[in-house]
Design a protein around this motif. Structure first.
Motif, mmCIF file in Angstrom:
data_model
loop_
_atom_site.group_PDB
_atom_site.id
_atom_site.type_symbol
_atom_site.label_atom_id
_atom_site.label_comp_id
_atom_site.label_asym_id
_atom_site.label_seq_id
_atom_site.Cartn_x
_atom_site.Cartn_y
_atom_site.Cartn_z
ATOM 1 N N ALA A 134 0.350 -1.114 -0.421
ATOM 2 C CA ALA A 134 0.285 -0.026 0.034
ATOM 3 C C ALA A 134 1.277 1.214 0.258
ATOM 4 O O ALA A 134 2.320 1.415 0.536
ATOM 5 C CB ALA A 134 -0.961 0.117 1.581
ATOM 6 N N ILE A 135 1.005 2.466 -0.381
ATOM 7 C CA ILE A 135 0.998 3.253 -0.455
ATOM 8 C C ILE A 135 0.013 4.531 0.470
ATOM 9 O O ILE A 135 -0.606 4.177 0.796
ATOM 10 C CB ILE A 135 0.713 4.860 -1.647
ATOM 11 N N ALA A 136 1.228 5.579 1.543
ATOM 12 C CA ALA A 136 0.822 6.413 2.671
ATOM 13 C C ALA A 136 1.021 7.210 2.122
ATOM 14 O O ALA A 136 1.915 8.045 1.138
ATOM 15 C CB ALA A 136 1.453 5.267 3.455
ATOM 16 N N SER A 137 0.094 8.461 1.840
ATOM 17 C CA SER A 137 0.087 9.892 2.478
ATOM 18 C C SER A 137 -0.608 10.394 3.344
ATOM 19 O O SER A 137 -1.626 9.650 4.337
ATOM 20 C CB SER A 137 -1.156 10.034 1.029
ATOM 21 N N ILE A 138 -0.643 11.382 3.123
ATOM 22 C CA ILE A 138 -1.124 12.563 4.419
ATOM 23 C C ILE A 138 -1.556 13.355 3.795
ATOM 24 O O ILE A 138 -1.645 14.528 2.957
ATOM 25 C CB ILE A 138 0.050 13.300 5.287
ATOM 26 N N PHE A 139 -2.962 14.161 4.671
ATOM 27 C CA PHE A 139 -3.543 15.437 4.388
ATOM 28 C C PHE A 139 -3.593 16.310 5.402
ATOM 29 O O PHE A 139 -3.602 15.713 6.621
ATOM 30 C CB PHE A 139 -5.087 14.235 4.295
ATOM 31 N N THR A 140 -3.197 17.212 4.521
ATOM 32 C CA THR A 140 -2.854 18.473 6.477
ATOM 33 C C THR A 140 -3.059 19.353 5.895
ATOM 34 O O THR A 140 -3.260 20.033 4.450
ATOM 35 C CB THR A 140 -1.347 18.360 6.081
ATOM 36 N N PRO A 141 -3.659 20.590 6.476
ATOM 37 C CA PRO A 141 -3.894 21.920 6.442
ATOM 38 C C PRO A 141 -2.485 22.379 6.249
ATOM 39 O O PRO A 141 -2.983 24.050 5.806
ATOM 40 C CB PRO A 141 -5.059 22.715 7.850
ATOM 41 N N GLY A 142 -1.594 21.569 6.736
ATOM 42 C CA GLY A 142 0.159 22.500 6.078
ATOM 43 C C GLY A 142 0.678 24.132 6.948
ATOM 44 O O GLY A 142 1.547 24.395 6.645
ATOM 45 N N ALA A 143 0.337 23.464 8.515
ATOM 46 C CA ALA A 143 0.752 24.110 9.480
ATOM 47 C C ALA A 143 1.969 24.175 9.548
ATOM 48 O O ALA A 143 2.579 24.486 10.488
ATOM 49 C CB ALA A 143 -0.319 24.185 10.374
ATOM 50 N N MET A 144 2.650 22.946 9.505
ATOM 51 C CA MET A 144 3.328 22.163 10.099
ATOM 52 C C MET A 144 4.272 21.616 9.950
ATOM 53 O O MET A 144 5.209 20.868 10.497
ATOM 54 C CB MET A 144 2.644 21.006 11.722
ATOM 55 N N LEU A 145 4.309 21.009 8.170
ATOM 56 C CA LEU A 145 5.438 19.972 7.066
ATOM 57 C C LEU A 145 6.670 20.623 7.673
ATOM 58 O O LEU A 145 7.133 22.282 6.754
ATOM 59 C CB LEU A 145 4.702 20.395 6.395
ATOM 60 N N THR A 146 7.403 21.163 8.491
ATOM 61 C CA THR A 146 9.024 21.607 8.547
ATOM 62 C C THR A 146 9.476 20.723 7.048
ATOM 63 O O THR A 146 10.104 19.371 6.893
ATOM 64 C CB THR A 146 9.390 21.530 9.767
ATOM 65 N N GLU A 147 11.262 21.434 6.800
ATOM 66 C CA GLU A 147 11.940 20.627 6.148
ATOM 67 C C GLU A 147 12.283 19.847 6.709
ATOM 68 O O GLU A 147 12.023 18.455 6.122
ATOM 69 C CB GLU A 147 13.045 21.814 6.295
ATOM 70 N N SER A 148 12.307 19.172 7.949
ATOM 71 C CA SER A 148 13.113 17.654 8.449
ATOM 72 C C SER A 148 11.562 16.871 8.786
ATOM 73 O O SER A 148 12.609 16.120 8.759
ATOM 74 C CB SER A 148 13.916 18.666 10.074
ATOM 75 N N GLN A 149 10.986 17.336 8.538
ATOM 76 C CA GLN A 149 9.668 16.327 8.845
ATOM 77 C C GLN A 149 9.472 16.104 8.085
ATOM 78 O O GLN A 149 9.268 14.793 7.295
ATOM 79 C CB GLN A 149 8.508 17.175 10.023
ATOM 80 N N ALA A 150 9.850 16.898 6.705
ATOM 81 C CA ALA A 150 8.986 16.515 5.756
ATOM 82 C C ALA A 150 10.547 14.784 4.445
ATOM 83 O O ALA A 150 9.644 14.655 4.077
ATOM 84 C CB ALA A 150 9.143 18.035 4.316
ATOM 85 N N GLU A 151 11.797 15.438 5.403
ATOM 86 C CA GLU A 151 12.703 14.747 5.042
ATOM 87 C C GLU A 151 12.561 13.325 5.736
ATOM 88 O O GLU A 151 12.627 12.431 5.431
ATOM 89 C CB GLU A 151 13.838 15.461 4.672
ATOM 90 N N ASN A 152 12.287 13.397 7.188
ATOM 91 C CA ASN A 152 12.089 12.341 8.182
ATOM 92 C C ASN A 152 10.749 11.397 6.937
ATOM 93 O O ASN A 152 10.844 10.044 7.209
ATOM 94 C CB ASN A 152 10.867 12.783 9.060
ATOM 95 N N LEU A 153 9.610 12.052 6.827
ATOM 96 C CA LEU A 153 8.006 11.176 6.034
ATOM 97 C C LEU A 153 9.277 10.972 4.725
ATOM 98 O O LEU A 153 8.524 8.942 4.831
ATOM 99 C CB LEU A 153 7.549 12.019 6.114
ATOM 100 N N LYS A 154 9.733 11.561 4.371
ATOM 101 C CA LYS A 154 9.836 11.039 2.812
ATOM 102 C C LYS A 154 10.852 9.696 3.108
ATOM 103 O O LYS A 154 10.876 8.410 2.610
ATOM 104 C CB LYS A 154 10.625 12.033 1.518
ATOM 105 N N ARG A 155 12.040 9.960 3.646
ATOM 106 C CA ARG A 155 12.282 8.643 3.964
ATOM 107 C C ARG A 155 11.676 7.472 5.107
ATOM 108 O O ARG A 155 11.984 5.905 4.628
ATOM 109 C CB ARG A 155 13.513 8.978 5.302
ATOM 110 N N ALA A 156 10.664 7.351 5.706
ATOM 111 C CA ALA A 156 9.652 6.729 6.011
ATOM 112 C C ALA A 156 8.793 5.994 5.030
ATOM 113 O O ALA A 156 8.050 5.589 5.285
ATOM 114 C CB ALA A 156 8.928 7.523 6.748
ATOM 115 N N GLY A 157 9.243 6.475 4.368
ATOM 116 C CA GLY A 157 8.849 5.719 2.938
ATOM 117 C C GLY A 157 7.189 6.503 2.360
ATOM 118 O O GLY A 157 6.268 5.984 1.517
ATOM 119 N N LEU A 158 6.988 8.074 2.063
ATOM 120 C CA LEU A 158 5.691 8.599 2.790
ATOM 121 C C LEU A 158 5.301 8.588 0.785
ATOM 122 O O LEU A 158 6.302 9.498 0.452
ATOM 123 C CB LEU A 158 5.942 10.132 2.885
ATOM 124 N N TYR A 159 4.590 8.649 0.812
ATOM 125 C CA TYR A 159 4.227 8.451 -1.052
ATOM 126 C C TYR A 159 3.978 9.729 -1.329
ATOM 127 O O TYR A 159 4.464 10.732 -2.466
ATOM 128 C CB TYR A 159 3.141 7.751 -1.690
#
Length: 399
Positions: free
Chosen positions: A164-189
């Motif tokens: 399965a692919i994983a995605s996140i729906f967010t209003p976009g208040a909190m996606l920091t540079e480091s968090q985006a990189e961590n999520l990408k490494r975790a396999g977020l699509y």
């Protein structure tokens, strides 16, 4: 030229053929006839719409759909073959609308905020295990804001990316540079970021927070820089169409270089289920469909993903309780994000048993050509009978 195998099982193989301008899935083998319903639908899209990306070894068609080929795409084809052969449906799309916290206070909010603590990490992981076992091919972490969870990276990592692919729906208040990189490494699509207006002050007012627009655009930049697929998402209502706000949001999506612009129809549900004036009429729906058709033929710019088409009579019809299953923060399972009707709670029952009850219910056993929550008869018979002091979601048998 592109020509490689994207699916194989005994008696059936599927290849993708063509070039960046025109792609087509072609089935071979004795079981090929049973793939016709879904492959014909996918091919109509491939022939008339641009994908996000065409690579040497994969086609990325949408932020909402698995890559072709992939383990999750194979499971999608398997599921559609089961529908064609046995009329057996599995929850292919699963949303976790199960988070109590959010940085915003939006108008027309779908958050439930039931009493008690949020579902634990282990409860959510157990749910993910069960729906993947049932056949889920997309796992979407949704409202409130999943990024408020300290364990969100762990939860994304936990999804088996071979299934399965994983995605996140967010209003976009909190996606920091480091968090985006961590999520990408975790396999977020993919990241889907919601916008209420292309005008910053209007978006801020709708979110209830000054600066919400700039935070969302910054979150988009961080997601793109991390290598994630990104969609701008909106709920279209009559006023937005009259004021050309959809056109403005598409222009914004183009300026920000996102991959996709997602248009969902406004669906009165949960705490604002009496606001029928939010729903589109046929002419307004046709406006979206024509916008999608026209812009998806253009070589440049983001592609448009439209609920009006995807869940409409020319494609899948209503997915709720057929291909879609939704978890809310109380642990209740509903047919989709918008339907405030529970068929059971994961704290007391296995997901497979709840899904079985949903599938056996006459309302969801029959196919529907378009969204049930926009159907006046369904709304009158069930949704509008829900008392405003009722604890949501309500069991179907109480209506």
């Amino acid at each position: 030229m592109i020509d490689y195998q994207v699916y194989h099982r005994r008696g059936l193989s599927v290849n993708i053929e063509g070039d960046e301008k025109k792609l087509r899935l072609r089935a071979h083998g004795p079981l090929a006839v049973f793939t016709s319903p879904i492959l014909n639908k996918i091919n109509r899209m491939l022939e008339s719409e641009k994908p996000i990306a065409v690579k040497k070894d994969a086609v990325i068609f949408s932020t909402w759909l698995p890559p072709i080929p992939s383990g999750s795409f194979k499971r999608l084809i398997d599921a559609e073959i089961d529908i064609a052969l046995h009329h057996k449906y599995v929850p292919q799309a699963v949303s976790l609308n199960a988070f109590k916290q959010c940085s915003y206070s939006c108008e027309n909010c779908n958050m439930v905020r039931s009493p008690g603590p949020e579902l634990s990490t282990e409860e959510l992981k157990g749910f993910i295990d069960q729906v993947v076992d049932l056949g889920a091919v997309t796992i979407g972490f949704s409202e409130g804001d999943p990024l408020t969870r300290e364990d969100i990276v762990d939860l994304v990592r936990y999804v088996d990316k071979n299934k399965a692919i994983a995605s996140i729906f967010t209003p976009g208040a909190m996606l920091t540079e480091s968090q985006a990189e961590n999520l990408k490494r975790a396999g977020l699509y993919a990241v889907i970021i919601g916008f209420c207006s292309p005008i910053p002050d209007e978006h801020d007012a709708a979110r209830g927070v000054k600066g919400a627009f700039s935070m969302a655009t910054k979150s988009i930049k961080n997601a793109l820089d991390a290598g994630l697929y990104v969609s701008i998402h909106t709920h279209a209502n009559p006023r937005m169409i009259a004021e050309k706000k959809l056109d403005g949001l598409y222009d914004l999506a183009s300026q920000l270089n996102v991959h996709e612009f997602t248009i969902w129809e406004a669906i009165p549900s949960w705490g604002y289920r009496d606001k029928d004036d939010l729903m589109l009429n046929k002419a307004q729906r046709d406006y979206i469909l024509e916008m999608r058709r026209k812009l998806n033929k253009m070589p440049a710019g983001p592609r448009i993903f439209s609920m009006s088409f995807f869940e409409g009579p020319d494609f899948l019809g209503c997915m709720a309780g057929r291909r879609w299953l939704n978890l809310v923060d109380s642990g209740d399972l509903t047919p989709c994000i918008y339907t405030p009707i529970s068929f059971g709670n994961i704290k007391n029952e296995k997901v497979a048993d709840i899904w079985k009850k949903m599938r056996e219910n006459p309302l969801y056993r029959r196919s529907e050509k378009s969204c049930m929550m926009l159907n006046p008869e369904f709304r009158s018979k069930f949704i509008k009978k829900i008392p405003y002091n009722a604890k949501l979601p309500v069991p179907l048998e109480t209506l």
